[in-house]
Design an enzyme around this catalytic site. Structure first.
Site: not given
Length: 169
Positions: A7, A9
């Protein structure tokens, strides 16, 4: 080819409340992320970023703002000798009913089509949310949790995730 799906953020760079993304152009890298990404590469992983970016379709940022931020992130990582194989993002909101907004499988499905030599049993997923965990589960990927904005008691950076779980990677 073994992949570390990450991922973006809250995992690599700092995450912000949705409205605060409007003026963000320069990523703030989370402590330990550079070291962790380098270690993943040292362990033979190619890195693919998979990221929900619903703030595009919500009108908080433009597609150009997304690409500018992503370009700056990749440039910063490259300056630290970290090559990212690819990035797949979903600009959709729940109302769009797409098949790519995590935890739906579309982003990894696209990666598998583009890179048919991905060895899923040897790959891992590192993320900071329940949707990341659910996506990893659907592909039977080993999942390692990191949480950049409120660290949990297990993992404080990608580096610690990798070091703590090195024998599993």
């Amino acid at each position: 080819m073994k992949i570390a799906f990450l991922d973006r953020d809250g995992t690599i760079n700092k995450d912000y409340p949705d409205k605060d993304w409007k003026d963000r152009t320069v990523p703030e890298i989370l402590e330990g992320s550079i070291e962790g990404l380098l270690l993943l590469r040292e362990l033979g992983y190619e890195i693919i970023i998979v990221t929900n970016q619903y703030i595009i379709n919500e009108g908080i940022i433009t597609i150009t703002q997304y690409h500018d931020f992503q370009h700056n992130l990749l440039k910063l990582l490259k300056s630290n000798n970290i090559e990212i194989l690819d990035t797949f993002y979903c600009p959709h909101t729940d109302a769009d009913r797409c098949n790519c907004k995590k935890p739906k499988t579309g982003l990894i499905d696209i990666a598998l089509k583009k890179y048919p030599n991905i060895d899923l049993p040897s790959s891992v997923y590192i993320g900071d949310s329940i949707c990341d965990q659910e996506l990893a589960f659907q592909f039977e990927l080993k999942f390692f949790e990191i949480n950049g904005h409120h660290f949990n008691t297990y993992y404080h950076s990608i580096n610690e995730v990798v070091l703590t779980n090195r024998e599993f990677l």
